[in-house]
Design an enzyme around this catalytic site. Structure first.
Site, short mmCIF file in Angstrom:
data_model
loop_
_atom_site.label_atom_id
_atom_site.label_comp_id
_atom_site.label_asym_id
_atom_site.label_seq_id
_atom_site.Cartn_x
_atom_site.Cartn_y
_atom_site.Cartn_z
N GLU A 82 0.78 -1.10 -0.02
CA GLU A 82 -0.01 0.02 0.01
C GLU A 82 0.85 1.25 -0.06
O GLU A 82 1.86 1.50 0.85
CB GLU A 82 -0.91 -0.34 1.34
CG GLU A 82 -2.15 0.50 1.08
CD GLU A 82 -1.97 2.06 1.42
OE1 GLU A 82 -2.80 2.87 0.72
OE2 GLU A 82 -1.37 2.46 2.28
N ASP A 105 -5.25 7.29 -8.78
CA ASP A 105 -6.74 7.29 -8.80
C ASP A 105 -7.22 8.60 -8.26
O ASP A 105 -6.75 9.11 -7.22
CB ASP A 105 -7.06 6.12 -7.60
CG ASP A 105 -6.56 4.90 -8.03
OD1 ASP A 105 -6.40 4.51 -9.41
OD2 ASP A 105 -6.66 3.66 -7.38
N LYS A 109 -15.35 11.53 -6.35
CA LYS A 109 -16.46 12.22 -5.38
C LYS A 109 -16.00 12.94 -4.36
O LYS A 109 -14.96 12.75 -3.56
CB LYS A 109 -17.26 10.78 -4.74
CG LYS A 109 -18.29 10.16 -5.77
CD LYS A 109 -18.69 9.01 -5.13
CE LYS A 109 -19.44 8.24 -6.39
NZ LYS A 109 -19.69 6.83 -5.75
N ASP A 142 -4.49 13.34 -15.09
CA ASP A 142 -5.44 14.24 -15.87
C ASP A 142 -6.64 14.67 -15.38
O ASP A 142 -7.46 15.46 -15.85
CB ASP A 142 -6.22 12.92 -16.66
CG ASP A 142 -7.06 11.90 -16.08
OD1 ASP A 142 -6.33 11.42 -15.20
OD2 ASP A 142 -8.27 11.74 -16.03
C1 LIG Z 1 -4.69 4.90 -12.49
S1 LIG Z 1 -3.80 3.78 -12.01
C2 LIG Z 1 -2.32 4.55 -12.79
C3 LIG Z 1 -1.21 3.45 -12.84
C4 LIG Z 1 0.32 3.98 -13.42
N1 LIG Z 1 0.93 4.92 -12.74
C5 LIG Z 1 0.01 4.57 -14.85
O1 LIG Z 1 0.15 5.90 -15.04
O2 LIG Z 1 -0.29 3.87 -15.88
C6 LIG Z 1 -3.42 3.77 -10.26
C7 LIG Z 1 -2.50 2.67 -10.00
O3 LIG Z 1 -2.20 2.99 -8.67
C8 LIG Z 1 -2.63 1.70 -7.64
N2 LIG Z 1 -2.89 2.10 -6.66
C9 LIG Z 1 -4.10 2.84 -5.97
N3 LIG Z 1 -3.83 3.17 -4.75
C10 LIG Z 1 -2.69 2.12 -4.22
C11 LIG Z 1 -2.58 2.09 -2.80
N4 LIG Z 1 -3.25 2.80 -1.92
N5 LIG Z 1 -1.65 1.25 -2.85
C12 LIG Z 1 -0.86 0.80 -3.87
N6 LIG Z 1 -1.16 0.75 -5.31
C13 LIG Z 1 -2.26 1.66 -5.35
C14 LIG Z 1 -3.62 0.86 -8.71
O4 LIG Z 1 -3.79 -0.43 -8.27
C15 LIG Z 1 -3.23 1.36 -10.14
O5 LIG Z 1 -2.40 0.31 -10.61
#
Ligand SMILES: C[S@@+](CC[C@H](N)C(=O)[O-])C[C@H]1O[C@@H](n2cnc3c(N)ncnc32)[C@H](O)[C@@H]1O
Length: 199
Positions: A82, A105, A109, A142
């Site tokens: 995490e 991410d 919301k 974005d």
């Molecule tokens: C929107 S994707 C972007 C992935 C990559 N950075 C890209 O730009 O192609 C967000 C990534 O962060 C990971 N992620 C989100 N929250 C996370 C967390 N708390 N701990 C580890 N990974 C996380 C998700 O599984 C996902 O692969």
């Protein structure tokens, strides 16, 4: 050295040499590295630096491992964990030269806005713990509200962070899978870069 890095202990701060053998080499971390395109691209381009990807989704961790192994990249590793915990507690203090947060991410919301990493004091304090003085935090998104939140958060920490110029193509910086996806459907990408001044 296996491409998958498993911390020897999840409940104490890591030592740099537990992740990569030579702590005198620059260490860059990609938070939420997805399929590992950025980590693998950077590691191939900069053999003199080390790269650690952090990702929680198993399928994406495995894709990143495959990219590292196919490229025989001894300077790249992936850790399944995490991100907030990793930054706040696990990474060694004063060890990271550049920390990348690329297309995180967005938590669109309003009631979820507090989950955005850049809105969390624990994350910002974590940055000051793990970055070396002069180290950098680089963000691409974005999502306009996310970007505005980041600018507002860092504005409250001007005593610790200085925003740096970052012109497109100023330095080698491969586009991530999500970034390419957003650009393909016509969305624009915001980017910002801050230097940790260690005050
Ligand atoms: C929107 S994707 C972007 C992935 C990559 N950075 C890209 O730009 O192609 C967000 C990534 O962060 C990971 N992620 C989100 N929250 C996370 C967390 N708390 N701990 C580890 N990974 C996380 C998700 O599984 C996902 O692969």
């Amino acid at each position: 050295m296996p491409s998958l890095f498993i911390p020897p202990d999840h409940f104490r701060e890591l030592r740099h040499e537990e992740i990569f053998a030579d702590p005198s080499r620059p260490l860059e971390v990609d938070l939420g590295c997805g399929d590992g395109t950025f980590v693998a691209g950077m590691a191939a381009q900069f053999p003199e630096r080390d790269f650690l990807g952090v990702e929680r989704m198993l399928g994406r961790v495995e894709k990143t491992m495959r990219k590292i192994e196919r490229g025989q990249l001894s300077n790249a590793r992936i850790m399944r964990l995490e991100t907030a915990y990793t930054v706040a507690w696990l990474l060694p203090r004063t060890s990271v030269t550049r920390l990348h947060l690329l297309c995180p991410d967005p938590w669109p919301k309003k009631k979820h806005a507090a989950r955005r990493m850049v809105n969390q004091d624990e994350f910002l304090d974590g940055l000051t713990r793990i970055l070396i003085p002069g180290g950098e935090f680089l963000l691409k998104t974005d999502d306009a509200p996310y970007f505005e939140d980041a600018l507002a958060s860092f504005a409250t920490r001007e005593h610790q962070f200085t925003r740096l110029e970052w012109a497109e193509d100023e330095f080698f910086y491969p586009k991530t899978d999500f970034e390419k996806g957003w650009l393909n459907i016509g969305r624009s990408i915001n980017r910002a870069r801050w230097r940790y001044d260690a005050h």
